[in-house]
Design a protein around this motif. Sequence first.
Motif, PDB file in Angstrom:
ATOM      1  N   PHE A 153      21.916   5.015  -2.865  1.00 38.35           N
ATOM      2  CA  PHE A 153      22.562   5.905  -3.842  1.00 38.35           C
ATOM      3  C   PHE A 153      21.897   5.819  -5.214  1.00 38.35           C
ATOM      4  CE2 PHE A 153      25.660   6.400  -7.320  1.00 38.35           C
ATOM      5  CZ  PHE A 153      26.015   7.726  -7.135  1.00 38.35           C
ATOM      6  N   ILE A 154      21.596   4.600  -5.671  1.00 39.97           N
ATOM      7  CA  ILE A 154      20.996   4.409  -6.993  1.00 39.97           C
ATOM      8  C   ILE A 154      19.622   5.068  -7.060  1.00 39.97           C
ATOM      9  CG2 ILE A 154      20.136   2.717  -8.667  1.00 39.97           C
ATOM     10  CD1 ILE A 154      23.160   2.848  -8.484  1.00 39.97           C
ATOM     11  N   VAL A 155      18.838   4.898  -5.996  1.00 43.78           N
ATOM     12  CA  VAL A 155      17.491   5.500  -5.956  1.00 43.78           C
ATOM     13  C   VAL A 155      17.586   7.018  -5.987  1.00 43.78           C
ATOM     14  CG1 VAL A 155      15.348   5.708  -4.646  1.00 43.78           C
ATOM     15  CG2 VAL A 155      16.561   3.525  -4.707  1.00 43.78           C
ATOM     16  N   GLN A 156      18.507   7.581  -5.205  1.00 41.47           N
ATOM     17  CA  GLN A 156      18.682   9.032  -5.193  1.00 41.47           C
ATOM     18  C   GLN A 156      19.170   9.540  -6.549  1.00 41.47           C
ATOM     19  OE1 GLN A 156      21.361   9.490  -1.891  1.00 41.47           O
ATOM     20  NE2 GLN A 156      19.705   9.783  -0.409  1.00 41.47           N
ATOM     21  N   LEU A 157      20.059   8.778  -7.178  1.00 36.94           N
ATOM     22  CA  LEU A 157      20.537   9.148  -8.508  1.00 36.94           C
ATOM     23  C   LEU A 157      19.393   9.131  -9.514  1.00 36.94           C
ATOM     24  CD1 LEU A 157      22.926   9.826 -10.387  1.00 36.94           C
ATOM     25  CD2 LEU A 157      23.257   7.353 -10.708  1.00 36.94           C
ATOM     26  N   GLU A 158      18.552   8.104  -9.447  1.00 31.29           N
ATOM     27  CA  GLU A 158      17.383   8.025 -10.335  1.00 31.29           C
ATOM     28  C   GLU A 158      16.456   9.209 -10.118  1.00 31.29           C
ATOM     29  OE1 GLU A 158      15.468   4.319  -9.691  1.00 31.29           O
ATOM     30  OE2 GLU A 158      16.794   3.206 -11.039  1.00 31.29           O
ATOM     31  N   GLY A 179       0.816  -1.215   0.000  1.00 27.51           N
ATOM     32  CA  GLY A 179       0.000   0.000   0.000  1.00 27.51           C
ATOM     33  C   GLY A 179       0.846   1.260   0.000  1.00 27.51           C
ATOM     34  N   CYS A 180       1.954   1.212   0.701  1.00 27.39           N
ATOM     35  CA  CYS A 180       2.873   2.352   0.776  1.00 27.39           C
ATOM     36  C   CYS A 180       3.487   2.635  -0.595  1.00 27.39           C
ATOM     37  CB  CYS A 180       3.959   2.067   1.803  1.00 27.39           C
ATOM     38  SG  CYS A 180       5.083   3.449   2.106  1.00 27.39           S
ATOM     39  N   ILE A 181       3.976   1.595  -1.252  1.00 29.91           N
ATOM     40  CA  ILE A 181       4.594   1.761  -2.574  1.00 29.91           C
ATOM     41  C   ILE A 181       3.561   2.229  -3.588  1.00 29.91           C
ATOM     42  CG2 ILE A 181       5.782   0.580  -4.455  1.00 29.91           C
ATOM     43  CD1 ILE A 181       7.501   1.033  -1.971  1.00 29.91           C
ATOM     44  N   PHE A 182       2.344   1.687  -3.507  1.00 31.51           N
ATOM     45  CA  PHE A 182       1.280   2.086  -4.443  1.00 31.51           C
ATOM     46  C   PHE A 182       0.901   3.542  -4.233  1.00 31.51           C
ATOM     47  CE2 PHE A 182      -3.234   2.472  -5.655  1.00 31.51           C
ATOM     48  CZ  PHE A 182      -3.128   2.119  -6.991  1.00 31.51           C
ATOM     49  N   GLN A 183       0.776   3.961  -2.956  1.00 32.53           N
ATOM     50  CA  GLN A 183       0.449   5.358  -2.670  1.00 32.53           C
ATOM     51  C   GLN A 183       1.517   6.289  -3.228  1.00 32.53           C
ATOM     52  OE1 GLN A 183       0.934   7.023   1.337  1.00 32.53           O
ATOM     53  NE2 GLN A 183      -1.173   7.808   1.239  1.00 32.53           N
ATOM     54  N   PHE A 184       2.783   5.915  -3.043  1.00 34.40           N
ATOM     55  CA  PHE A 184       3.877   6.738  -3.550  1.00 34.40           C
ATOM     56  C   PHE A 184       3.874   6.784  -5.077  1.00 34.40           C
ATOM     57  CE2 PHE A 184       8.450   7.181  -4.755  1.00 34.40           C
ATOM     58  CZ  PHE A 184       8.600   8.506  -4.372  1.00 34.40           C
ATOM     59  N   SER A 232      10.180   3.346 -12.842  1.00 36.41           N
ATOM     60  CA  SER A 232      11.509   2.803 -12.533  1.00 36.41           C
ATOM     61  C   SER A 232      11.935   3.164 -11.113  1.00 36.41           C
ATOM     62  CB  SER A 232      12.540   3.319 -13.539  1.00 36.41           C
ATOM     63  OG  SER A 232      12.635   4.735 -13.487  1.00 36.41           O
ATOM     64  N   ASP A 233      11.668   4.409 -10.701  1.00 33.47           N
ATOM     65  CA  ASP A 233      12.042   4.838  -9.357  1.00 33.47           C
ATOM     66  C   ASP A 233      11.244   4.070  -8.307  1.00 33.47           C
ATOM     67  OD1 ASP A 233      13.715   6.457  -7.789  1.00 33.47           O
ATOM     68  OD2 ASP A 233      12.077   7.838  -7.381  1.00 33.47           O
ATOM     69  N   ASN A 234       9.960   3.824  -8.596  1.00 37.19           N
ATOM     70  CA  ASN A 234       9.122   3.078  -7.656  1.00 37.19           C
ATOM     71  C   ASN A 234       9.549   1.620  -7.560  1.00 37.19           C
ATOM     72  OD1 ASN A 234       6.367   4.524  -6.581  1.00 37.19           O
ATOM     73  ND2 ASN A 234       7.171   5.521  -8.427  1.00 37.19           N
ATOM     74  N   ILE A 235       9.961   1.036  -8.682  1.00 33.83           N
ATOM     75  CA  ILE A 235      10.453  -0.340  -8.663  1.00 33.83           C
ATOM     76  C   ILE A 235      11.724  -0.421  -7.825  1.00 33.83           C
ATOM     77  CG2 ILE A 235      11.467  -2.178 -10.079  1.00 33.83           C
ATOM     78  CD1 ILE A 235       9.527  -1.375 -12.307  1.00 33.83           C
ATOM     79  N   SER A 236      12.605   0.556  -7.984  1.00 33.10           N
ATOM     80  CA  SER A 236      13.850   0.586  -7.206  1.00 33.10           C
ATOM     81  C   SER A 236      13.566   0.702  -5.714  1.00 33.10           C
ATOM     82  CB  SER A 236      14.736   1.753  -7.659  1.00 33.10           C
ATOM     83  OG  SER A 236      15.122   1.609  -9.008  1.00 33.10           O
ATOM     84  N   ILE A 237      12.583   1.536  -5.355  1.00 41.90           N
ATOM     85  CA  ILE A 237      12.231   1.694  -3.942  1.00 41.90           C
ATOM     86  C   ILE A 237      11.626   0.402  -3.391  1.00 41.90           C
ATOM     87  CG2 ILE A 237      10.683   2.914  -2.346  1.00 41.90           C
ATOM     88  CD1 ILE A 237      11.063   5.390  -4.092  1.00 41.90           C
ATOM     89  N   SER A 238      10.807  -0.268  -4.195  1.00 43.35           N
ATOM     90  CA  SER A 238      10.176  -1.517  -3.736  1.00 43.35           C
ATOM     91  C   SER A 238      11.195  -2.626  -3.510  1.00 43.35           C
ATOM     92  CB  SER A 238       9.131  -1.975  -4.753  1.00 43.35           C
ATOM     93  OG  SER A 238       9.748  -2.377  -5.968  1.00 43.35           O
ATOM     94  N   MET A 239      12.380  -2.497  -4.121  1.00 41.92           N
ATOM     95  CA  MET A 239      13.425  -3.508  -3.961  1.00 41.92           C
ATOM     96  C   MET A 239      14.374  -3.200  -2.803  1.00 41.92           C
ATOM     97  SD  MET A 239      14.283  -4.129  -8.004  1.00 41.92           S
ATOM     98  CE  MET A 239      15.536  -5.381  -7.706  1.00 41.92           C
TER      99      MET A 239
END
Length: 313
Positions: free
Chosen positions: A192-197, A95-100, A157-164
């Motif tokens: 770092f990768i998420v922030q870069l994205e 739910g958190c990832i979907f909301q974001f 892509s950013d949301n997928i990275s956060i979910s991982m």
Amino acid sequence: MQNNLTAVTEFFLLGFQGSQHPRIVLFCLFIMIYCGTICGNLLIIILVSISKNLHTPMYFFISQLSISDILLTTDIVPNLLHLLLINGGTISFTGCIFQFYIFCVCEASECLLLAVMSYDRYVAICNPLRYASIMTPACCVKLVALCWLVGFTITLSDNISISMLQFCGPNIIDHFFCDLVPLLAISCSDTFIVQLEMYLLSFPVAIIPSIIIITSYVNIVSAILRIPSSTGRHKAFSTCSSHLTVVSIFYWTIFCVYIFPTKGETMTISKVLSLIYTVCTPFINPIIYSLRNKDIRKAVRETIRKHICYNFP
């Protein structure tokens, strides 16, 4: 070890912690704002759909902005109201990832829509003779479709990275919704990768649209200043003032929170800024576009008159 890393399956959103009385006051305030947001934006969507006088590119873009505002406020406010009632609450990882994700889609689409609207005003004022041939219905539909398509795909892509990311420590988020910075703060993975994205994505969804808006308005102001009569200048500027007001509020808060955050910015300040673009901006957009717009006020009067005449012949 892997089980320990993936132990967090839900988060606890703090929201606005405090005693019951202030939370009840905020609850009443936000529920009124939410109802006003839904009603105001739905009114604009309906009026643009049924009123022939509003079948123009500018109002078509405004109606799309209203759709984005309804999606954004519905994604954030109902859960915020729930948090205020119970003084914080849990939300599942999914739910958190979907909301974001919905939040990112709405914000990215709104950034692009505001840029398209500024280009529309630029063509209308700086190249009025070719306006009808440039901003055709097909062109407008393609521009809007592109805004939504980019919003739904580029943020994925950013949301997928956060979910991982792995969340193996405290699961408390000091915010009223699942936002990027609080999520990264409690992750035990390398972010770092998420922030870069995030910074890379800021170029197509925030930096480039803001450049388009600035360039458009520099040309618009230059064209308006060349108009000989003060009446003509006032009329030309009045067609842009509503959009410029919305752009100023929206982009100022977005840039303060995500692009150029203030050094030493507290979580309270971040929450207040987030309230502006998630709760307040969707509420004031229809007010700015309707109260300052004679065409929409006229459409409201005509719709009411037709409805009264239909029911009481």
